[in-house]
Motif scaffolding. Sequence first.
Motif, PDB file in Angstrom:
ATOM      1  N   ALA A 395       0.822  -1.231  -0.059  1.00  0.00           N
ATOM      2  CA  ALA A 395       0.165   0.085   0.025  1.00  0.00           C
ATOM      3  C   ALA A 395       0.650   1.455   0.562  1.00  0.00           C
ATOM      4  CB  ALA A 395      -1.006  -0.199   1.154  1.00  0.00           C
ATOM      5  N   THR A 396       1.658   1.025  -0.781  1.00  0.00           N
ATOM      6  CA  THR A 396       2.921   2.412  -0.589  1.00  0.00           C
ATOM      7  C   THR A 396       2.550   3.642  -2.112  1.00  0.00           C
ATOM      8  OG1 THR A 396       4.875   1.379  -2.380  1.00  0.00           O
ATOM      9  CG2 THR A 396       4.867   0.922   0.506  1.00  0.00           C
ATOM     10  N   ASN A 397       2.012   3.064  -2.860  1.00  0.00           N
ATOM     11  CA  ASN A 397       1.505   3.499  -3.862  1.00  0.00           C
ATOM     12  C   ASN A 397       0.037   2.834  -4.450  1.00  0.00           C
ATOM     13  OD1 ASN A 397       2.417   2.722  -6.608  1.00  0.00           O
ATOM     14  ND2 ASN A 397       4.449   4.047  -6.443  1.00  0.00           N
ATOM     15  N   ASN A 398      -0.329   4.004  -5.336  1.00  0.00           N
ATOM     16  CA  ASN A 398      -0.846   3.942  -6.351  1.00  0.00           C
ATOM     17  C   ASN A 398      -1.335   2.879  -7.785  1.00  0.00           C
ATOM     18  OD1 ASN A 398      -1.278   6.125  -7.434  1.00  0.00           O
ATOM     19  ND2 ASN A 398      -2.497   6.477  -8.242  1.00  0.00           N
ATOM     20  N   GLY A 399       0.235   3.079  -7.923  1.00  0.00           N
ATOM     21  CA  GLY A 399       0.456   2.803  -9.292  1.00  0.00           C
ATOM     22  C   GLY A 399       0.996   1.787  -9.371  1.00  0.00           C
ATOM     23  N   SER A 401       3.876  -0.030  -9.581  1.00  0.00           N
ATOM     24  CA  SER A 401       4.841  -0.726  -8.781  1.00  0.00           C
ATOM     25  C   SER A 401       4.928   0.194  -7.052  1.00  0.00           C
ATOM     26  CB  SER A 401       6.162  -0.581  -9.673  1.00  0.00           C
ATOM     27  OG  SER A 401       7.286  -0.730  -9.000  1.00  0.00           O
ATOM     28  N   GLU A 402       5.726  -0.630  -6.896  1.00  0.00           N
ATOM     29  CA  GLU A 402       5.595  -0.598  -4.758  1.00  0.00           C
ATOM     30  C   GLU A 402       6.390   0.607  -5.016  1.00  0.00           C
ATOM     31  OE1 GLU A 402       3.256  -1.033  -2.277  1.00  0.00           O
ATOM     32  OE2 GLU A 402       1.905  -1.767  -3.799  1.00  0.00           O
ATOM     33  N   GLU A 403       6.710   1.536  -3.847  1.00  0.00           N
ATOM     34  CA  GLU A 403       7.354   2.266  -3.784  1.00  0.00           C
ATOM     35  C   GLU A 403       8.626   1.546  -2.408  1.00  0.00           C
ATOM     36  OE1 GLU A 403       7.825   5.581  -4.634  1.00  0.00           O
ATOM     37  OE2 GLU A 403       6.004   6.018  -5.057  1.00  0.00           O
TER      38      GLU A 403
END
Lengths: 453, 453
Positions: A395-399, A401-403
């Motif tokens: 759940a680090t971003n909505n894109g 690929s995670e952060e």
Amino acid sequence: MPGPLQADNRNVILIIGDGFDDQHVTMGRNYLVGMSGKLGLDRLPFRASVQIETLSTSGDPLYVADSANTATSLATGGITNIGRIATDIHDEDLPTIAERALQKRFRVGLVTTSSLTDATPASFLAHVSARSCEGPEEVLGSTYYGIAQPACLSDARDNGGPGSIIEQLLDSGAQILLGGGTKFLKQTTIDGDSVRDMAVSRGYQVLDRNTNLDNVASEQPLIGTFDDETLEVRWRGTDARVGEPTETSWLHHLSDYLGDTEEPEPMHCEANPDYEGTPSLASMTRLALRHLSADNDRGFFLMIESASIDKESHKRNPCGSIGEIEQLEEALSLSLGFAAEQGNTAVIVTADHAQAAQILPEPSLYAHYPIPIYSPGLTARIITPEGGIMRINYATNNGFSEEHTGANVPLFANKVAGRWLKPFLRQREVHDAMSAFLFEELTVSETTAPEPQ
Amino acid sequence: MPGPLQADNRNVILIIGDGFDDQHVTMGRNYLVGMSGKLGLDRLPFRASVQIETLSTSGDPLYVADSANTATSLATGGITNIGRIATDIHDEDLPTIAERALQKRFRVGLVTTSSLTDATPASFLAHVSARSCEGPEEVLGSTYYGIAQPACLSDARDNGGPGSIIEQLLDSGAQILLGGGTKFLKQTTIDGDSVRDMAVSRGYQVLDRNTNLDNVASEQPLIGTFDDETLEVRWRGTDARVGEPTETSWLHHLSDYLGDTEEPEPMHCEANPDYEGTPSLASMTRLALRHLSADNDRGFFLMIESASIDKESHKRNPCGSIGEIEQLEEALSLSLGFAAEQGNTAVIVTADHAQAAQILPEPSLYAHYPIPIYSPGLTARIITPEGGIMRINYATNNGFSEEHTGANVPLFANKVAGRWLKPFLRQREVHDAMSAFLFEELTVSETTAPEPQ
């Protein structure tokens, strides 16, 4: 496998789990050996925590790193900006431990499940301003999902530079280069030859997926690429499932306190059919150890990377990450066996940076509250062999690929290496400790007996 | 402060940072001493990683804990279910290290920034089936935000049991009980007296917010409660801001690839005005050390908890957590000073479980992609004293309180304690090591000199 102990013979085996922070270590442990079990690395006698340092382009502190600037710290003892390969923020080259080892007649090997040109291996033997400059094409500029990637024009051979990452690796003099990256061997250099031809001209025997690694007995330096870029991973979720959203009912859209949720169904980890025919990290490690230690009275520096702990976490695929952790464990086991037999071998396992996956309660700590409680990110509920359900949250971003994340990372070492380390280290000090071990003169007392790990 | 070293005098100081996992350690370090700085705990000579074990009510593995079952492991060496206070999954009482210490004439103290009846301190001196059974009212059943909480009917004195947590603490014989929880002292026991009266009848001097802790010189056992429940925290975000959602434009609701986002503005950490008049963890620790060591030829067990690292992370308030980490550092500094002077004092810092906060890249690793990239959770962007922006992400659920997470947690120790520990421990083994140090017979060689930490 190794010859008799030589008094002036010492080896470093640095195993990098890309993104292998404590959430991922625990994820691997829970799945592979159970909640109360111990991984091979848990049995090592030395453990430390490593502080990551990253600079902005203007030299200010940044609190989250990427694999380029962290591998640069491990390889050179310097600090730099995200995306840089063994260059500082002023684009000056930073000498690497692997280069110094070669100058001092140690052998050098890089083994990885990523492309050999990826940021982690690249930082040990190449110097470019941007990690995207992997081959003679990309060094002049490239795109990724339609987005322009940085070129490294002053590094290009076209402009009198040392060339792209793959060209610099081939000019480095390293004895072992094993991983992915066939795509880059197919490119054409400024000389009009393929990069593969360049490898042959530099004296390399070129291995591919058709090579039985156990049968390679050449004394030539070896380059082996076993996939176009990153190697396929061993495991995947059931039917290739990864992290999925929780579905909410229409009533929930009226109020946070109303409605129902439908969570992703639990899944197993299963064999990834695309992995078929890919050499394991262990088989590459076995070949590297045999080749680097044969008739070697000086020693070697070997970097082994389990790259897809990170890459699969970016893709919200916990089973992919866990399979890579199993691969790391196998490479560690071989390395410790080698060290026990050979002596004078420092074995270090560490991560480059922390990553997105988190283990969450199954069910939620608030499941007894009569309101819908669910992650706003993506969830994978993995059925473990011991019969639990391990819930992984991304759940680090909505894109797409995670952060990465910013926590300090663990380091594990055998007894030989532990003597040179402290329980809390800056990442660049891991480089300093490896250099001190490898390059300082031995005292007699240190040479008299092989150390158990 | 301490008297001369006694040959059979030994002390354990266990400092628990609730939720103090490596993300939170790094968060505290980045803010308090900078990206390249070292906390007091980073200077300790021993570091380990601790594996958390949690059981379901039927004894199956669970991969995420709460503070009740983890404090039970630290206090008793047992493993149990979420919510249980020093009882196993069959509701059998598990003897605690603090109880054994009292039986063996050691003194015992509990110091916390939570209510004294909260799960972490409670597990060292009380045995109930549910953490909610804090006072004589709650032991018979209570509600929280309108949700029924478990009662502990068989533990209630009404039913011949040992009573609620606060009643069991007062019957334990502990010399020091300092923290929050005034609310529970005001309740009425089955005898018709207040819990405060019960404390007086058990020989306690009762301290409150009007007491100057530096002037307390009584030889009576002490109970001090300085707030109704949890103590207020030292810091908060600018104007009490916490993690906030990223706002998206209407176009973004049409497509994930369109529209704009507006992220929460960066904020500072500022003094929390509600903290005014609250004793610091350091001032409670100073009183505890003075009282427990005065004319004591046997030694003591002291548990010190920085409780709101966790509690503020549940509330998405990073500045609250960071202020509590500073409080932990101050308590550690006092403890190490005491240990250096006194000798034979094991100082251990650890966490009970991992927590929700993650440090994310500022800006996103994908900020150069022309699509809106943002966290689906809540974001706080903290301006650090060294001039960076530390981005904290809270995204474990959509509800009123974040979830715990499942990573193994760090442990830090001075040299005295480090001898009894290993670099990888199950949480119950931390109990076993403290017990072995405190209760085993001393050998002459261990008593001849105080150990530097």
